[in-house]
Structure formats: C-alpha cells, structure tokens
Design a protein around this motif. Structure first.
Motif, PDB file in Angstrom:
ATOM      1  N   SER B 281      18.025  25.455  54.794  1.00  0.00           N
ATOM      2  CA  SER B 281      16.672  25.075  55.213  1.00  0.00           C
ATOM      3  C   SER B 281      15.655  26.060  54.656  1.00  0.00           C
ATOM      4  O   SER B 281      15.940  27.244  54.486  1.00  0.00           O
ATOM      5  CB  SER B 281      16.574  25.036  56.736  1.00  0.00           C
ATOM      6  N   THR B 282      14.486  25.512  54.345  1.00  0.00           N
ATOM      7  CA  THR B 282      13.362  26.367  53.955  1.00  0.00           C
ATOM      8  C   THR B 282      12.488  26.504  55.193  1.00  0.00           C
ATOM      9  O   THR B 282      12.130  25.495  55.808  1.00  0.00           O
ATOM     10  CB  THR B 282      12.594  25.714  52.791  1.00  0.00           C
ATOM     11  N   ASN B 283      12.219  27.721  55.579  1.00  0.00           N
ATOM     12  CA  ASN B 283      11.514  27.922  56.851  1.00  0.00           C
ATOM     13  C   ASN B 283      10.514  29.063  56.776  1.00  0.00           C
ATOM     14  O   ASN B 283      10.495  29.827  55.806  1.00  0.00           O
ATOM     15  CB  ASN B 283      12.534  28.179  57.969  1.00  0.00           C
ATOM     16  N   ILE B 284       9.700  29.124  57.820  1.00  0.00           N
ATOM     17  CA  ILE B 284       8.684  30.186  57.858  1.00  0.00           C
ATOM     18  C   ILE B 284       9.144  31.237  58.858  1.00  0.00           C
ATOM     19  O   ILE B 284       9.540  30.905  59.981  1.00  0.00           O
ATOM     20  CB  ILE B 284       7.321  29.620  58.317  1.00  0.00           C
ATOM     21  N   ILE B 285       9.123  32.476  58.429  1.00  0.00           N
ATOM     22  CA  ILE B 285       9.430  33.539  59.387  1.00  0.00           C
ATOM     23  C   ILE B 285       8.098  34.173  59.809  1.00  0.00           C
ATOM     24  O   ILE B 285       7.270  34.519  58.981  1.00  0.00           O
ATOM     25  CB  ILE B 285      10.439  34.578  58.830  1.00  0.00           C
ATOM     26  N   VAL B 286       7.922  34.223  61.093  1.00  0.00           N
ATOM     27  CA  VAL B 286       6.652  34.691  61.657  1.00  0.00           C
ATOM     28  C   VAL B 286       6.920  35.993  62.405  1.00  0.00           C
ATOM     29  O   VAL B 286       7.809  36.045  63.254  1.00  0.00           O
ATOM     30  CB  VAL B 286       6.092  33.655  62.667  1.00  0.00           C
ATOM     31  N   ASN B 287       6.163  37.001  62.073  1.00  0.00           N
ATOM     32  CA  ASN B 287       6.319  38.264  62.806  1.00  0.00           C
ATOM     33  C   ASN B 287       5.487  38.169  64.077  1.00  0.00           C
ATOM     34  O   ASN B 287       4.306  38.509  64.102  1.00  0.00           O
ATOM     35  CB  ASN B 287       5.861  39.429  61.936  1.00  0.00           C
ATOM     36  N   SER B 288       6.132  37.680  65.127  1.00  0.00           N
ATOM     37  CA  SER B 288       5.380  37.406  66.361  1.00  0.00           C
ATOM     38  C   SER B 288       5.076  38.670  67.151  1.00  0.00           C
ATOM     39  O   SER B 288       4.442  38.617  68.200  1.00  0.00           O
ATOM     40  CB  SER B 288       6.143  36.402  67.224  1.00  0.00           C
ATOM     41  N   SER B 289       5.547  39.811  66.631  1.00  0.00           N
ATOM     42  CA  SER B 289       5.240  41.039  67.377  1.00  0.00           C
ATOM     43  C   SER B 289       3.972  41.706  66.837  1.00  0.00           C
ATOM     44  O   SER B 289       3.491  42.677  67.416  1.00  0.00           O
ATOM     45  CB  SER B 289       6.428  42.008  67.301  1.00  0.00           C
ATOM     46  N   SER B 290       3.445  41.205  65.723  1.00  0.00           N
ATOM     47  CA  SER B 290       2.235  41.853  65.215  1.00  0.00           C
ATOM     48  C   SER B 290       1.069  40.864  65.175  1.00  0.00           C
ATOM     49  O   SER B 290       1.265  39.684  64.877  1.00  0.00           O
ATOM     50  CB  SER B 290       2.485  42.445  63.829  1.00  0.00           C
ATOM     51  N   PRO B 291      -0.147  41.338  65.505  1.00  0.00           N
ATOM     52  CA  PRO B 291      -1.309  40.450  65.513  1.00  0.00           C
ATOM     53  C   PRO B 291      -1.574  39.910  64.110  1.00  0.00           C
ATOM     54  O   PRO B 291      -1.254  40.596  63.131  1.00  0.00           O
ATOM     55  CB  PRO B 291      -2.462  41.345  65.963  1.00  0.00           C
ATOM     56  N   PRO B 292      -2.133  38.757  63.932  1.00  0.00           N
ATOM     57  CA  PRO B 292      -2.596  37.850  65.001  1.00  0.00           C
ATOM     58  C   PRO B 292      -1.515  36.864  65.444  1.00  0.00           C
ATOM     59  O   PRO B 292      -1.759  36.063  66.324  1.00  0.00           O
ATOM     60  CB  PRO B 292      -3.728  37.098  64.293  1.00  0.00           C
TER      61      PRO B 292
END
Lengths: 315, 532
Positions: B281-292
């Motif tokens: 799968s092609t996916n988005i990794i989101v760093n949810s620990s850093s703003p925004p």
C-alpha cells in the motif's frame, strides 16, 4: 630526462596520497552508511543491532583510525572485505577489471581508428560536402548522450533483428567475445571518436597552413605523404593529449554504458558500491581508477617526447 | 453474500490455475529457467532481509514447515499445505501448535534435517539463541511464541503465550524458511544451505545468481527444471528489451509497470502477462506528535482531501485498488466491504463534498485562503515514492496546504523516519502475508519498530489481541473490519491505494502461478517446467 622522470614519479605518489584522502573523507561526508541502507531495506531500525553491525564492520571507529587501517591494508595488498558480499574486495574487483579494460580498450581503438582518419579527411577536404557531412557526424557524437545512444541501439536491434547484444560471460570463440564488446564499445566510443575527429581536424588545418607543408608540396611530395607523414605527425600532439584525457574520461561514460548493456565491469560495480556505501569497494576502485588516470597522464607526457624530438624535458 | 463472492473468486482463480496446468500437458524435465533480477540483493539470507528481492531467488533453496500451496493464487488458511512438516495439530486450548516432521530429508550438504534445526531457526528469530542474525526484521512475528520444544528428532511444538491461529499463516510465508543448525548466519548470507528443490551455486553481486536442481529432493519427481539463473539487470528498459528479445524466459515477478505490460504485449504478443495486486500500500505517514498535525482536525482534513481515484488513474491507468489497511477484495481476504469503506471519511464518492468539509476543518484550525499551511512532504528518492508524493502535494493545495517535496535518499529514509524527523511523509508498506496480525501488530501496535507514526490507541490494541485470538473466521473478519475502519478514521496512516504490477513470461514456461494477495510467497518454482 632522468630527473624529470623521478620528479614525475614522486608527484604521482603525492597525487595518489592526496586522492586517497579526498576519496576517503568525501565518502564519509555522503549521508548514510551501509548499516543505514541495510536497515532501510529492512524497513526498521534496531539501535542495538545497528551498533553491533557498525562494530562488526569497523565503521564505529574514528575516521583517522579507519583511514590508516585502509591505507595500511592497501600497502600490504589487503583491500579488506566487501560490506555487501562479505568477500575479499580484491576477489570482487579483480575479475571485473579485464571486462572494463577490454571495453575501454576497444572504445579507444574505435575512437582513434575512426576519429583520426576522418579528422584528417575532413581537414584535407575542408569546405567540401564530405567535410560538412563529417562535421555533422562529429557534432552528433558530441551531442548524443551515450545512455540514449545505447538504448537506441538496443531498441533498434530488438525491433529490426529480434535480438540484442547483451553481455555473454562465456563466449564460445573470439568473434562471439568481440561481438559482446563491440557494440557497447562503439556506443561509448562514438563520443570520443567525434571529439578526436574535431581535434584532429582543427590541428591538421593549422599544420596544413605551415610553410614547411608548402615546401614539401613544392619538393613534389605526394598528397598522402604530405598529409600523413608531414602534417599528421606534427598535428598529432594535441590529439594524443585528448586521447589521454578521454582514456580517463571513458570510465565516466562506461558507467552508463555498462548499465545499459548490463556489462558486469568495474564502472557499473562502482555505482552499485556507492549506492550501498560499500566503502572498501568504492575506495579501492576509485584508487584503481586514479592510478589508471595518473599513469595515462604520465604516458601521454612520455609520448610527447617520442613524437616531438624538440621535447626532451631537460632540466 | 460477501463470503459467497470471495468463494467464487477463489474458485475462479483455482479453475484458472488448474486449467493452465491441464492445457499445458504432461510436465517435461530439464531446462534452465532464465530470469532477470531487478537488483542485487544485499545477501542470500531470507531471514535477514525484508524485500522480495531475496525471496524470488532464494525461496527455491529452502523449505518451510508449511507453505502456501504454490498453484493456488490466493493465500489463505485453506491453501496452507505441509512442507517439511507432514502434519500439524493445535492443542485444545489453542496455545500449542505441534508439527510432525518429514523423515529422511537432507540438507544440501548431506546432513540430516531434524527438529533441532526447526528449534534453532525459531530460537534465532526470537533472539533466544547464542548465534544472532545480523538483522532480524521479523522478530515481532513471534512475539506470542513462548518457546519451542522438540520431542525426538521429528516432532516440534510452538508453545504460545495466548492463542494465535495466524501463526500458521506466518509460518507459511516465503519469509519463513527453516535454516540448518550447523551453518552460521554469516555463511547463510553468502552460501545458503537448504533442503529445497534447488541448490545454491553462486551469487555474483550485481551480476547473477545461479541455482541448480537438487537431485536428492525429498519430493520425488521435483523439481522439473535443471536450474534457475537470474541475471541482475538494474536498468528496467534493458531488462524488458532483453525479455522481448527472448533472452529471458520470465521477467522479475510483479515488477513490470502497467504501461510496460502494454509495451511487452505489443512487442512480444505471445508473452503471457498477468497484472496482480502486490499487497503493497502507498500511504501517508503523519507525525501526530508534532504541530500542526497533532491537531486531529487537520489530520482529518488531509484525509478528506484525498482523491484516490486520481492517484490510481494517473499512476496505474486505473488498475490499482482502493481500500483500508487490509488488501481490498476480491484478492484480499480481510478488507472492509465496499459499503462500509464508503462510510469512512474521505472514501465517499463525492470528492468535492469531502474537500468542502476538509476546508471547513482547516478554517476551524485557523487556516484558509489567506493563511495557508506550509508543510514539507518527505519521501524516498525512488519514483514509486516520489510520483504519488507529487500528486499528494497537488491535492493538498485544495485545502490550503502548500506542500514542498522533501526527497530523501534511501540510505537516510528510515533513519529519518525512525527519528520522527518528518511532518508528513509518503511511504510504501508491503505485507508479506494477507493476515491482520502481520499488518496490525507491525504497523499500528504501540511500540512496534515499524509503527513510524507512533500511533498508539490502547482500545484498538485490545481489539488487535481480540481478533488475533479469534478462531472463528467470520467473527474475526468483523473485528478486523471494525479495527480497519477505526484506523482510517483516526488517520493513523491514511492509505491512498494498493498497487498492482505485472509479471510476464514466455508461452513455453508452464506452472507459474502469480499470487494475488502477496508478492512474497510464491517462488518455490518446483512445479515450473519448460515446454520446449
């Protein structure tokens, strides 16, 4: 002459030491190392496993220690082990050298045997249709990137003949071996041939206007003798310089050609080694190429003396 | 209804596979299968790698305890067959899995295979032995295994901390060969010894890999081929041209892009090409620990902005699949039903409406046409990563996010991701086994090394365990759907699409079965033969 030779040899050693330092530290400046790449391929990073691996490969040592370790080994003939294949670097590099040497030799042969005669013809027939046609060919050679030319050759072979000249490691006879190398050598040598042709042409044009050429003609020398004996001999010096430089430059062209024609030579191996940050392979291969370049330059300088009796490198 | 459809798909695939064999006639012995390999693998040790570049050339050298049946395209519990094990049985409490082992099997160096080898292999995988792998990327697969016990030379048991029916699926993967005790991990990287149908001959880095027929293979009459030769060709154009010119019998599996499949079919009309899902799968990794992106609204807005069909049209001429974490049906076994998937924010058919909602969320977070959010989108410097990242940047513009492409060299990609040194990233995730345990625990479990986003939801974690222990397939499926839906709603790692790729072979190559829900498990090649 002897003092000059000694000076040149000493300079060669200093150059090689300088190159070794530059190679070693430039490689370390490039971000990431083999361990990073191995973990990148595995899609995770385990700090403990990573530290173990770095220790095992010795890349956790200070840079100076690593450098001295490499140079010490090199002087003893121990090139270390490939990080990727875990085989001795020498074992990995040696079998690939003849492949690239054959290819480069054939490409040089192609470039000189085509470039010099065509350059002479172009100069002798200056301003004729033949001259214009040859100049177009030489400009094309300089403009076509060898990877594109290579792919073009492969595509044309497949669509016209239903086959393609891909590398055969076990040729049955000389002609099959020759066929394996000839097409890629022509692809990479075409650019060199074009350059050689242009240099030969301009150098010949300059010489052909000299008084002694007119004298030779006045004395009744044949055109062939004037062009090849009197003119070419004096016009060849800049050509030798260019061929010498091209010999070194060929390695760059071979990287692409070896990749396109899938030839397992030194040049393609070097690219892969850089991709893997396989330091022992890259360092030793670049050193090998540096030696080839330095020796080629040295040989060119010596050839000057052979071809031009006025040059004797006196102190 | 869904299960009926799934059964129909399995039946169709099976009929296709069987008809292929029937049409081919009686298998012939002999011949060398010539393939090209897309790159030079880092070593020959399957256990130390995490790329199918290793499985394709080296899976034929080994055997597993159990294996996905090689002529069934869809991997499932029903397609698992004995390999080095003759049979297996679960204990009444489902916490002990016992294998009776095949007798008389020999390693390629002539030494006998015993239960000790199985124990050695899995002890090493669990990190419990003296000898260590240089890298051990699938250690987490065995986190529920307490230990292995042997009973004589031909019986071995996996003792589990809790029931885990999926263990069998993991053991059937091409990633789970049995290694010999008497060969060190270092030697296995350079000179692998197995019990499989083909013996390792040589691996010349960047040049070729050669295997030869194992005349003492325990399965009588197999393999049909005398050997397999893989020529390493890194330049894709050269490789495809060489295949078209007949220099190779087969392309590297699932490596031919959709446009290239068309080219091959034009230039070599007799070639057989199949386009199959890769379970990547092609996916988005989101760093949810850093703003925004610690703001849930912004994460949701981003998920709502995705026009997945545009991705698949541009990159795969429409031939890719849209789904959640699990591989979409019909190839995938565990995917949410379409009706359920469409209720997940961002998966609805009306892209404009989704984006309108996304813009409202962005405005709520303080962004708008006059105050746009500038963000770096990091990705690996490989076209399969870069190309979708560029499309993503374009799509995010519609919700006031101005993305800047941050291309990272391969050597630095995972160190960067592991450091959480990214805000948004575009990533590819390959699944070796179409099983929720592998996907959930590896990619979403708290503390997992491959959980790049640090997503950690204790409630979901409980559901991971619950589904993992469930022995009733239908009940487990429902749990898996619930989890997958929740993961997408939480924007844990938004899935953009699941890719499909092509594989081609010459018409005289028989017995090839491309697996439809994994690109890691179908390369034993003992049933492949050449009709020429």
């Amino acid at each position: 002459m002897f003092a000059y030779l000694v000076r040149r040899l000493a300079l060669m050693v200093v150059t090689l030491v300088g190159i070794s330092i530059v190679i070693f530290f430039l490689l370390r400046i490039v971000p990431g190392n083999i361990v990073d790449i191995l973990f990148a391929a595995a899609g995770y990073v385990d700090p403990a496993e990573k530290a173990n691996l770095e220790r095992e490969l010795g890349i956790d040592q200070p840079l100076v220690v690593q450098y001295l370790h490499w140079i010490g080994g090199l002087l003893r003939g121990d090139l270390g082990f490939s990080y990727v294949s875990e085989k001795p670097a020498l074992e990995e590099i040696l079998p690939r050298i003849p492949i690239t040497a054959r290819l480069a030799g054939l490409a040089l042969l192609f470039s000189t045997s085509i470039g010099i005669p065509l350059g002479v013809i172009s100069a002798v027939r200056q301003g004729t249709r033949l001259d214009y046609a040859l100049r177009v060919v030489s400009l094309s050679g300089l403009s076509l990137p060898s990877f594109w030319l290579g792919l073009l050759i492969l595509t044309a072979s497949v669509s016209m003949f239903g086959t393609m000249p891909i590398f055969n490691p076990n040729p049955r006879d000389f002609w099959e071996a020759f066929a394996t190398y000839a097409v890629p050598a022509a692809a990479v040598g075409f650019r060199s041939a074009a350059l050689t042709m242009r240099i030969t042409r301009s150098s010949m044009l300059e010489v052909l206007r000299q008084d002694y050429i007119r004298t030779a003609r006045a004395k009744g020398a044949s055109e062939a003798s004037v062009n090849f004996h009197h003119a070419l001999k004096n016009a060849i010096l800049p050509v030798i310089t260019v061929v010498g430089i091209e010999a070194a430059f060929l390695i760059g062209g071979l990287i692409v050609t070896e990749t396109v024609f899938n030839i397992p030579g030194v040049a393609r191996f070097l690219v892969e080694a850089i991709r893997w940050r396989d330091y022992p392979i890259v360092q030793n291969l670049v050193m090998f190429i540096a030696v080839v370049v330095v020796v080629a330059n040295f040989t060119v300088d010596m050839l000057y003396a052979v071809f031009d009796p006025r040059i004797r490198y006196t102190d | 209804m869904r299960s009926v459809r799934a059964l129909a798909v399995v039946a169709a695939f099976s009929v296709f596979a069987v008809s292929n064999i029937a049409l081919a006639g009686e298998p012939k012995q002999g011949g060398i299968l010539r393939m090209y390999h897309r790159d030079s693998p880092g070593s020959a040790s399957i256990h130390e790698g995490a790329t199918y570049s290793l499985n394709v050339p080296f899976m034929p050298v080994f055997n597993n305890l159990v294996l996905y049946k090689q002529d069934v395209p869809q991997n499932s519990m029903n397609s698992i067959v004995p390999d080095l094990a003759e049979s297996w049985a679960w204990s009444a409490d489902n916490k002990k899995l016992t294998f009776k082992l095949r007798q008389g099997v020999k390693w390629h160096d002539g030494k006998p295979f015993t239960a000790a080898d199985v124990k050695c292999t899995f002890d090493m995988l669990m990190g419990k032995s003296q000898q260590k792998f240089r890298q051990n990327p699938r250690k987490a697969w065995y986190s529920e295994v307490n230990d292995l016990t042997t009973n004589g030379d031909f019986e071995v048991s996996f003792n589990l901390k809790r029931p885990q029916p999926s263990l069998l699926a993991l053991l059937a993967s091409g990633y789970t060969p049995v290694y010999p005790c008497h060969v060190s991990p270092g030697d296995m990287r350079t000179n692998p010894i197995g019990t499989g149908p083909f013996k390792f001959v040589e691996f010349k880095a960047n040049e070729s890999i050669k295997l030869t027929r194992n005349p003492d293979y325990w399965k009588k009459g197999r393999p049909y081929l005398d050997g397999i030769e893989l020529t390493i060709i890194t330049n894709r154009s050269t490789a495809i041209l060489a295949f078209v010119a007949g220099k190779f019998d087969m392309t590297f599996p699932t490596e031919v892009t959709i446009p290239l499949v068309k080219d091959v079919k034009t230039q070599a009309p007799n070639a057989i090409c199949e386009i199959t899902p890769t379970n990547v799968s092609t996916n988005i990794i989101v760093n949810s620990s850093s703003p925004p992106f610690d703001n849930q609204d912004i994460r949701r807005a981003m998920a709502l902005a995705l026009d997945r069909k545009a991705f698949t049209s541009i990159l795969f001429e429409g031939q890719a699949d849209i789904g959640g974490t699990m591989l979409p049906a019909p190839a995938g076994l565990w995917a949410m039903p379409k009706e359920m998937l469409e209720t997940v924010p961002g998966y609805g058919p009306d892209v404009n409406a989704n984006r309108e909602e996304a813009r409202k969320l962005m405005q709520k977070a303080g962004y708008g046409p006059d105050k746009r959010l500038a963000v770096k989108i990091s990705t690996r410097n490989i076209s399969i990563y870069r190309d979708p990242a560029v499309i993503l940047i374009d799509q995010l513009k519609s919700i006031y996010i101005d993305g800047e492409l941050d291309v990272v060299e391969t050597a630095n990609w995972f160190p960067k991701v592991a450091r959480k040194d990214f805000t948004l990233g575009l990533n590819l995730t390959g699944n070796a086994v179409d099983d929720p345990d592998q996907s959930f625990f590896e990619n979403y479990s708290c503390g997992s090394e491959r959980n790049y986003t640090n997503y950690c939801n204790k409630e979901i974690e409980k559901l991971f365990d619950e589904q993992s222990q469930e022995t009733n397939i239908e009940k487990r499926k429902k749990l898996v759907w619930e989890i997958d839906k929740k993961l997408q709603e939480d924007v844990a790692r938004p899935i953009i699409f699941h890719s499909r790729m092509g594989s081609c072979w010459q018409p005289y190559v028989k017995g090839i079965t491309m697996m439809v829900n994994s690109s890691y498990n179908g390369y034993r090649y003992e049933d492949v033969w050449l009709d020429k």
